[in-house]
Design a protein around this motif. Structure first.
Motif: not given
Length: 408
Positions: A365-382
């Motif tokens: 799940x969180x791997x997909x979150x990071x992939x979606x963020x990168x696909x949009x030019x964004x980022x994800x972190x905790x």
């Protein structure tokens, strides 16, 4: 260790130390002792505090270091006549950084720590020679380690590709029989005899739920392979984040009530509609919601907030934060939790319920979150103060997305 015959030390010391005056060489010669050691004798023990400095007169030694527990020591170099070993530990007052073992019968010049420090303080040229030799060794070791890392990374990349290819094949092979199974289950569930029998109805309901759960995992596997292959097909359209998040809160409200968890959304008035792939963004928000509920104990709280902000480069964007009062996450896991198949807890903890407290899952799940963020030019972190199942200080997962991502 045996005393050997008379040995002419000066030529050896002149070979080891360039540019020393005869008086300095003679002073060093007077402070050293000649010893002979048999093959496979350990001169320096890695990790030990020892007080002897060696110069190899005849024979050769192997310098090795333990890099991984349970693996053989890594050989750093083989040293012979004129080479010195053991000097850095004496200079730094530190344990030996490597093991030095005789490869053949060796004749060595030995100097005790106190004498070594005395001569070092009197001879700046000797100190410079040792610095030069040490820097040369560091460069050589760095080159070896870089080459080893490059080889290892190449192997790891190939293994990762093989793993993704296997996941993709397995997921595709599973989809067809799962679809058939689900179809037959629905047909059976429509029979009058099954509907009239509560026990059979329960069995059919279990089959359907189990099949749907496996189907969901298969879809996760396919999503993560597409993300890793950078093969996500993005269809940008307006995404009303407030409504999407409110719908997710509504969808998970019963799961939260079952565990007495407060689940709420709070939006800044300025939170805007962004451009993005609605399906991908929904998946990212879905997995972040599941993650927050799963690792929050019964009676806890999960709050999802949105606010406008400026991303790097002063790019307008939106930040979505998932704050929970859960078990928290130690700092060494902050980056790793976004890796595919990474599990923080025990791999034995698996549950068919997506929101069961600390229930296991495929770790996608969180791997997909990071992939979606990168696909949009964004980022994800905790961000989290650390794992704490007494005070439950919780974690906050962030997802930043630009208002208008650049299409590549």
């Amino acid at each position: 260790m045996n005393e050997t015959r008379t040995y002419d030390k000066i030529p050896l010391l002149r070979l080891a130390f360039k540019g020393l005056e005869e008086a300095e060489l003679q002073e060093m010669a007077d402070l050293t002792e000649i010893r002979i050691y048999p093959p496979d004798h350990v001169l320096c023990h890695e990790g030990a505090y020892e007080d002897v400095f060696y110069i190899i007169a005849e024979g050769s030694v192997v310098i090795s270091k333990k890099l991984t527990e349970g693996e053989p020591d890594r050989i750093l170099r083989v040293s012979g006549r004129g080479d010195m070993v053991g000097e850095m530990a004496l200079i730094q007052h530190a344990p030996r950084a490597a093991t030095v073992r005789t490869k053949t019968e060796c004749t060595v010049l030995e100097m005790e720590k106190q004498d070594f420090e005395t001569i070092l303080s009197r001879s700046p040229r000797m100190a410079l020679d040792i610095i030069r030799i040490t820097l040369d060794r560091i460069r050589a070791n760095d080159r070896i380690m870089i080459e080893e890392l490059q080889k290892t990374n190449k192997v790891l990349r190939q293994l990762d590709r093989n793993k993704l290819e296997f996941i993709q094949v397995a997921a595709h092979e599973l989809r067809t029989p799962l679809t058939v199974l689900l179809g037959y289950a629905r047909v059976l569930g429509s029979f009058v005899d099954v509907k009239a029998n509560a026990a059979l109805g329960g069995v059919m309901d279990g089959i359907t739920k189990g099949t749907n759960r496996i189907h969901e995992v298969v879809n996760l596997m396919l999503d993560v392979t597409r993300i890793d292959a950078e093969a996500l097909k993005r269809a940008f359209a307006p995404v009303p984040l407030k409504r999407v998040i409110n719908d997710l809160v509504h969808d998970f409200q019963q799961a939260a009530i079952d565990r007495n968890i407060t689940l709420a959304a709070q939006h800044a008035d300025e939170t805007c509609i962004i451009q993005g792939d609605p399906t991908l963004i929904h998946k990212a928000l879905y997995h972040l919601t599941v993650n927050a509920i799963k690792y929050t104990p019964d009676g806890g709280r999960v709050v999802i907030t949105t606010r406008p902000m400026l991303m790097e480069g002063n790019i307008p964007g939106v930040e979505i934060a998932f704050r929970d009062t859960g078990i928290g996450l130690d700092v060494e896991h902050h980056d790793l939790v976004f890796e595919k198949f990474y599990q923080v807890g025990s791999v034995d903890l698996h549950s068919s319920g997506k929101t069961t407290f600390k229930g296991g899952g495929p770790g996608l799940g969180l791997a997909i979150v990071r992939g979606v963020a990168r696909a949009h030019g964004g980022k994800a972190w905790v961000e989290s103060a650390g794992h704490d199942e007494v005070n439950f200080t919780g974690s906050t997962f962030y997802l930043q997305l630009p208002e208008n991502p650049t299409v590549k």
